[in-house]
Design a protein around this motif. Sequence first.
Motif, PDB file in Angstrom:
ATOM      1  N   GLY A 135       0.791  -1.219   0.000  1.00 22.18           N
ATOM      2  CA  GLY A 135       0.000   0.000   0.000  1.00 22.18           C
ATOM      3  C   GLY A 135       0.825   1.271   0.000  1.00 22.18           C
ATOM      4  O   GLY A 135       0.334   2.336   0.415  1.00 22.18           O
ATOM      5  N   ASP A 136       2.049   1.220  -0.498  1.00 25.61           N
ATOM      6  CA  ASP A 136       2.886   2.416  -0.567  1.00 25.61           C
ATOM      7  C   ASP A 136       2.221   3.482  -1.434  1.00 25.61           C
ATOM      8  O   ASP A 136       1.643   3.168  -2.479  1.00 25.61           O
ATOM      9  N   ALA A 137       2.349   4.724  -1.023  1.00 24.31           N
ATOM     10  CA  ALA A 137       1.780   5.827  -1.798  1.00 24.31           C
ATOM     11  C   ALA A 137       2.645   6.208  -2.980  1.00 24.31           C
ATOM     12  O   ALA A 137       2.149   6.762  -3.965  1.00 24.31           O
ATOM     13  N   ARG A 138       3.953   5.900  -2.892  1.00 18.81           N
ATOM     14  CA  ARG A 138       4.864   6.300  -3.959  1.00 18.81           C
ATOM     15  C   ARG A 138       5.858   5.179  -4.242  1.00 18.81           C
ATOM     16  O   ARG A 138       6.180   4.374  -3.378  1.00 18.81           O
ATOM     17  N   SER A 139       6.341   5.166  -5.482  1.00 21.54           N
ATOM     18  CA  SER A 139       7.442   4.292  -5.868  1.00 21.54           C
ATOM     19  C   SER A 139       8.407   5.137  -6.688  1.00 21.54           C
ATOM     20  O   SER A 139       8.302   6.360  -6.720  1.00 21.54           O
ATOM     21  N   GLY A 140       9.351   4.485  -7.345  1.00 24.63           N
ATOM     22  CA  GLY A 140      10.299   5.233  -8.149  1.00 24.63           C
ATOM     23  C   GLY A 140      11.492   4.382  -8.507  1.00 24.63           C
ATOM     24  O   GLY A 140      11.456   3.158  -8.386  1.00 24.63           O
ATOM     25  N   VAL A 141      12.544   5.039  -8.974  1.00 27.47           N
ATOM     26  CA  VAL A 141      13.783   4.348  -9.309  1.00 27.47           C
ATOM     27  C   VAL A 141      14.935   5.041  -8.602  1.00 27.47           C
ATOM     28  O   VAL A 141      14.893   6.248  -8.337  1.00 27.47           O
ATOM     29  N   THR A 142      15.939   4.250  -8.293  1.00 23.98           N
ATOM     30  CA  THR A 142      17.173   4.765  -7.705  1.00 23.98           C
ATOM     31  C   THR A 142      18.337   4.321  -8.574  1.00 23.98           C
ATOM     32  O   THR A 142      18.458   3.138  -8.890  1.00 23.98           O
ATOM     33  N   ILE A 143      19.182   5.257  -8.972  1.00 25.15           N
ATOM     34  CA  ILE A 143      20.437   4.918  -9.630  1.00 25.15           C
ATOM     35  C   ILE A 143      21.480   4.814  -8.517  1.00 25.15           C
ATOM     36  O   ILE A 143      21.729   5.774  -7.794  1.00 25.15           O
ATOM     37  N   MET A 144      22.061   3.638  -8.411  1.00 21.84           N
ATOM     38  CA  MET A 144      22.897   3.302  -7.261  1.00 21.84           C
ATOM     39  C   MET A 144      24.291   2.893  -7.718  1.00 21.84           C
ATOM     40  O   MET A 144      24.445   2.191  -8.729  1.00 21.84           O
ATOM     41  N   GLN A 145      25.299   3.336  -6.987  1.00 24.19           N
ATOM     42  CA  GLN A 145      26.668   2.875  -7.191  1.00 24.19           C
ATOM     43  C   GLN A 145      26.798   1.524  -6.507  1.00 24.19           C
ATOM     44  O   GLN A 145      26.711   1.425  -5.284  1.00 24.19           O
ATOM     45  N   MET A 146      26.955   0.462  -7.286  1.00 27.00           N
ATOM     46  CA  MET A 146      26.892  -0.875  -6.717  1.00 27.00           C
ATOM     47  C   MET A 146      28.097  -1.178  -5.837  1.00 27.00           C
ATOM     48  O   MET A 146      29.226  -0.769  -6.116  1.00 27.00           O
ATOM     49  N   ASP A 147      27.818  -1.917  -4.745  1.00 28.83           N
ATOM     50  CA  ASP A 147      28.877  -2.459  -3.902  1.00 28.83           C
ATOM     51  C   ASP A 147      28.572  -3.936  -3.678  1.00 28.83           C
ATOM     52  O   ASP A 147      27.701  -4.510  -4.336  1.00 28.83           O
ATOM     53  N   ALA A 148      29.270  -4.555  -2.747  1.00 31.33           N
ATOM     54  CA  ALA A 148      29.144  -5.998  -2.560  1.00 31.33           C
ATOM     55  C   ALA A 148      27.851  -6.399  -1.861  1.00 31.33           C
ATOM     56  O   ALA A 148      27.496  -7.582  -1.856  1.00 31.33           O
ATOM     57  N   GLY A 149      27.122  -5.458  -1.281  1.00 30.39           N
ATOM     58  CA  GLY A 149      25.899  -5.787  -0.559  1.00 30.39           C
ATOM     59  C   GLY A 149      24.706  -5.932  -1.480  1.00 30.39           C
ATOM     60  O   GLY A 149      24.781  -5.695  -2.696  1.00 30.39           O
ATOM     61  N   LEU A 150      23.569  -6.305  -0.891  1.00 26.52           N
ATOM     62  CA  LEU A 150      22.321  -6.451  -1.636  1.00 26.52           C
ATOM     63  C   LEU A 150      21.626  -5.099  -1.715  1.00 26.52           C
ATOM     64  O   LEU A 150      20.960  -4.683  -0.764  1.00 26.52           O
ATOM     65  N   ASP A 151      21.835  -4.381  -2.807  1.00 27.57           N
ATOM     66  CA  ASP A 151      21.205  -3.074  -3.043  1.00 27.57           C
ATOM     67  C   ASP A 151      21.532  -2.084  -1.929  1.00 27.57           C
ATOM     68  O   ASP A 151      20.686  -1.290  -1.513  1.00 27.57           O
ATOM     69  N   THR A 152      22.774  -2.116  -1.462  1.00 28.35           N
ATOM     70  CA  THR A 152      23.188  -1.266  -0.346  1.00 28.35           C
ATOM     71  C   THR A 152      24.049  -0.087  -0.769  1.00 28.35           C
ATOM     72  O   THR A 152      24.440   0.722   0.076  1.00 28.35           O
ATOM     73  N   GLY A 153      24.361   0.036  -2.052  1.00 25.94           N
ATOM     74  CA  GLY A 153      25.309   1.048  -2.505  1.00 25.94           C
ATOM     75  C   GLY A 153      24.799   2.478  -2.384  1.00 25.94           C
ATOM     76  O   GLY A 153      23.594   2.728  -2.195  1.00 25.94           O
ATOM     77  N   ALA A 154      25.717   3.413  -2.512  1.00 28.62           N
ATOM     78  CA  ALA A 154      25.384   4.839  -2.413  1.00 28.62           C
ATOM     79  C   ALA A 154      24.505   5.255  -3.588  1.00 28.62           C
ATOM     80  O   ALA A 154      24.617   4.741  -4.699  1.00 28.62           O
ATOM     81  N   MET A 155      23.618   6.212  -3.319  1.00 32.05           N
ATOM     82  CA  MET A 155      22.638   6.658  -4.310  1.00 32.05           C
ATOM     83  C   MET A 155      23.167   7.862  -5.081  1.00 32.05           C
ATOM     84  O   MET A 155      23.684   8.810  -4.503  1.00 32.05           O
ATOM     85  N   LEU A 156      22.981   7.823  -6.405  1.00 30.20           N
ATOM     86  CA  LEU A 156      23.363   8.933  -7.262  1.00 30.20           C
ATOM     87  C   LEU A 156      22.168   9.772  -7.697  1.00 30.20           C
ATOM     88  O   LEU A 156      22.312  10.959  -7.977  1.00 30.20           O
ATOM     89  N   LEU A 157      20.990   9.141  -7.793  1.00 28.85           N
ATOM     90  CA  LEU A 157      19.785   9.855  -8.217  1.00 28.85           C
ATOM     91  C   LEU A 157      18.564   9.033  -7.852  1.00 28.85           C
ATOM     92  O   LEU A 157      18.581   7.801  -7.982  1.00 28.85           O
TER      93      LEU A 157
END
Length: 317
Positions: A135-157
């Motif tokens: 039931g989230d009100a919003r979604s979107g996309v994240t451009i992420m600098q990948m690291d060894a974790g599961l979707d844990t990298g730093a966000m660029l946008l």
Amino acid sequence: MRLVFAGTPEFARLALDALLAHGHEVGLALTQPDRPSGRGMKLVPGPVKQAAEAAGIPVLQPRSLRLDGKYPEEARAARLALEQYAPDAMVVAAYGLILPQWVLDLPRHGCLNIHASLLPRWRGAAPIQRAIEAGDARSGVTIMQMDAGLDTGAMLLRKEIPITPQHNAARLHDELAALGAQAIVEVLDRLPAGIEPQAQPADGVTYAAKLDKAEAPLDFSRPAQELERRVRAFDPVPGATARLPGLAEPVKVWLAEALARPASRAPGEVEAVGPQGIDLATADGILRLLVLQKAGGKRQPVDIFVRGWQPQADSRG
């Protein structure tokens, strides 16, 4: 920029098309091996492979990129190709393989992932479906600098869009695929001048578990609003199901409406049947089924479906 693209399904193809349309050099594409499909179970290339070949881009389809894994020869061949091309960056979108550290370290600007959620919410395999289901009100996309974790990298946008009651997983997927294609082009345009990565906040982390067919049956001991969201979240895969009296097999439910009025029968039992819908009791409210599909049949609006079905005296679901 000199790019390698790694992705497999339609979500990724839109990003590849956008990169090519904006003049980026994509010298190599990595994608999953062809999968059997159709009645003849012939091997069929995925959308990214089809688009890459149409653009004259060399394609590699290793089953693993781990040099110490089950397919080391394929991993070594991929490494040699990547090292020879020497990309500025690798763009990754729904690739389907884990990238080992040697891949993450190889491009000058690293590996940039297009993730279909507003990180850190919904890390993992099924962010589109889980956002609708919750039931989230919003979604979107994240451009992420990948690291060894599961979707844990730093966000660029990050780019956001609202989730409306008209969104099922297919529609939200298509909108986020287009949004992700725009976002990665924007990031790559800004990357040479430098983008300050933003670490993901520690608060708000959730995980989007992979969808399981065992989740398909609707649990009518849950509230109607929750079930209505699950119907939308599971369209087209795996499809929510319900049992109706008089039918040996469960039916797929592709569209439903949550009614606020209280149920007069036990959860799962039929409250009313008519061309306007099949009303089933839930723990809180009524779930009105609007589009259904019998096993082996096609999707049907409920006014057509009910012509060939009527509930028995025992109408427990």
